[in-house]
Design an enzyme around this catalytic site. Sequence first.
Site, short mmCIF file in Angstrom:
data_model
loop_
_atom_site.label_atom_id
_atom_site.label_comp_id
_atom_site.label_asym_id
_atom_site.label_seq_id
_atom_site.Cartn_x
_atom_site.Cartn_y
_atom_site.Cartn_z
N SER A 124 0.86 -1.25 -0.04
CA SER A 124 -0.05 0.02 -0.06
C SER A 124 0.80 1.32 -0.03
CB SER A 124 -0.82 -0.07 1.14
OG SER A 124 -2.03 0.96 1.08
N HIS A 125 0.80 2.13 1.05
CA HIS A 125 1.29 3.44 1.10
C HIS A 125 2.71 3.35 1.87
CE1 HIS A 125 -0.80 2.54 4.65
NE2 HIS A 125 -0.08 3.17 5.37
N ASP A 300 -1.47 6.85 -3.57
CA ASP A 300 -0.40 6.05 -2.81
C ASP A 300 0.24 4.97 -3.87
OD1 ASP A 300 -2.58 4.35 -2.94
OD2 ASP A 300 -2.16 3.53 -0.84
N ASP A 302 -0.39 2.04 -4.19
CA ASP A 302 -1.16 0.86 -4.96
C ASP A 302 -2.34 1.76 -5.57
OD1 ASP A 302 -2.23 0.95 -2.49
OD2 ASP A 302 -3.14 -0.80 -2.76
N ASP A 304 -5.18 3.35 -4.22
CA ASP A 304 -6.35 3.13 -3.68
C ASP A 304 -6.51 4.06 -2.75
OD1 ASP A 304 -4.66 2.45 -1.32
OD2 ASP A 304 -5.89 0.45 -0.98
N ARG A 305 -5.62 5.12 -2.36
CA ARG A 305 -5.74 6.22 -1.54
C ARG A 305 -5.60 7.36 -2.22
NH1 ARG A 305 -3.81 4.74 4.59
NH2 ARG A 305 -3.89 2.71 4.39
N GLU A 386 -12.89 6.58 4.77
CA GLU A 386 -12.04 6.56 5.93
C GLU A 386 -11.20 7.74 5.95
OE1 GLU A 386 -10.83 2.47 5.72
OE2 GLU A 386 -9.31 3.00 4.36
N SER A 388 -8.08 7.68 6.48
CA SER A 388 -6.86 7.52 6.05
C SER A 388 -6.75 7.75 4.64
CB SER A 388 -6.45 6.01 6.69
OG SER A 388 -7.33 4.93 6.19
N LYS A 399 -11.34 0.58 -1.91
CA LYS A 399 -11.17 1.98 -2.09
C LYS A 399 -10.61 2.45 -3.52
CE LYS A 399 -7.38 2.09 1.55
NZ LYS A 399 -7.72 1.05 2.27
#
Length: 581
Positions: A124-125, A300, A302, A304-305, A386, A388, A399
Amino acid sequence: MVLFNVTRKDTTPFDGQKPGTSGLRKKVKVFIQPNYLENFVQASFDALTAEKVRGATLVVSGDGRYYSKEAIQIITKMSAANGVRRVWIGQNGLLSTPAVSGVIRERVGPDGSKATGAFILTASHNPGGPTEDFGIKYNMENGGPAPEGLTNKIYEHTTTIKEYLIAEDLPDVDISTIGVTNFTGPEGPFDVEVFDSASDYVKLMKSIFDFESIRKLLSSPKFTFCYDALHGVAGAYAKRIFVDELGAQENSLLNCTPKEDFGGGHPDPNLTYAKELVARMGLGKSESQDEPPEFGAAADGDADRNMILGKRFFVTPSDSVAIIAANAEAIPYFSSGLKGVARSMPTSAALDVVAKSLNLKFFEVPTGWKFFGNLMDAGLCSVCGEESFGTGSDHIREKDGIWAVLAWLSILAYKNKDKLEDKLVTVEDIVRQHWATYGRHYYTRYDYENVDAGAAKELMAYLVKLQSSLSEVNQIVKGVRSDVSNVVNADEFEYKDPVDGSISSHQGIRYLFEDGSRLIFRLSGTGSEGATIRLYIEQYEKDPSKIGRLSQDALAPLVEVALKLSKMQEFTGRSAPTVIT
């Protein structure tokens, strides 16, 4: 047609292979130990039902971080040995986490096949590189993360594993070239298809948003735009969507070449780590000579953020999801209205106020996207988010960072559809109008990263024990700041899923104040070393004369109370958080 054989390899269990809500994340040096990745993959195959493995179609891709290419070859060979019929791989091994979810749900192979699951390679991040992080998680046939029942089974299998299956003589697949490679093993044919990473996702986004209206906005000389992929997998989509489809200038894209080490940066889209974008948007510590763009966003590792910025203006993720819900009419996908909305418990209550005003179903869930997925599968939720930096909708079961950017561009296009010749309605205008309508939730999050795990647990245990006496809590509060409201309730958040009745306990420690303010303390499982303590601080303000204050000024009394109440420095030895968002 290339023939291969299946080899049974002896192995022994490793400690600590328990996947969390975000899968298994460790340092690369842990994953490259002999049999470490293989144990986890075999345990996953063993935990799945036979029809999800034998004869199945699996997606294997990720954010392109260091060790991904080697891992893809290992998982492909193990898939062949375990009876999987075909593996789909994004070109160069690249697929964003939301794109994987979309591929599972929407893609049909040339032979009519549909995917039943995916191994997603991402941390992820978190940073990437030889000395940094790697991760793997399994997603289900609905496109969402594996439920706790399956992750527990995977973990159980990792503790008893004695062997794994692998087709050692299967040649490595060229993942840089689109096409299908056919093999034959003891159980029959096995195919590997390498496909374009972006096409399916672009098609999905075009079915959700009015690209023509966004294109008109981006073509206006008054509207300027900037997107920063932080050298993550979002770069594989940015040019295709923002430049080729929507007509943005190529120089509006920052750091959009995916790199194994994310260019040496930390691919976390916040004000601390997205330094280049923050400076360009006029929010850096030094004054920029150039006029900032009207709109900026970041992703981020991947993808998703997301982080949303206006000119010299930061949109909190909690406000972002509330504003998207309040302006859903700007998005064609929601033309028949929202089924409901949901947020994670630590996220501010801005969405609650919108839901109440618009008479929408509302849900407060633990942190973890799978809880939203349950609601979506039951037709109860359309938009969720969320704090985050995660925002999404029921088009997939993850997300989706680029979706959030397109949602904001849709709202801006909708608000400006008859005004492109006049003064633009800006990001800041939209947020301030939202506050004037619904009130403002002042909000911040303090992250204390890589804290000694024992010390972190002691701090949390202390906070739980303190909850038994609210009079003692309020004595501490008033001793620190007499102008802070009384605590009227304190608990550990517990959630009963309205869909399957499952109960999730110990989901965060809450101190709830009389005036609607909240303090939340959580241990996060998204790091690969030590523990991360997250402290969430929120104050609700309805008075229109008080919604324009600086966030740090409005929250200063509560911050002081939170640090003293928790004895943060005493337990952790930290005089300041690692990151403030």
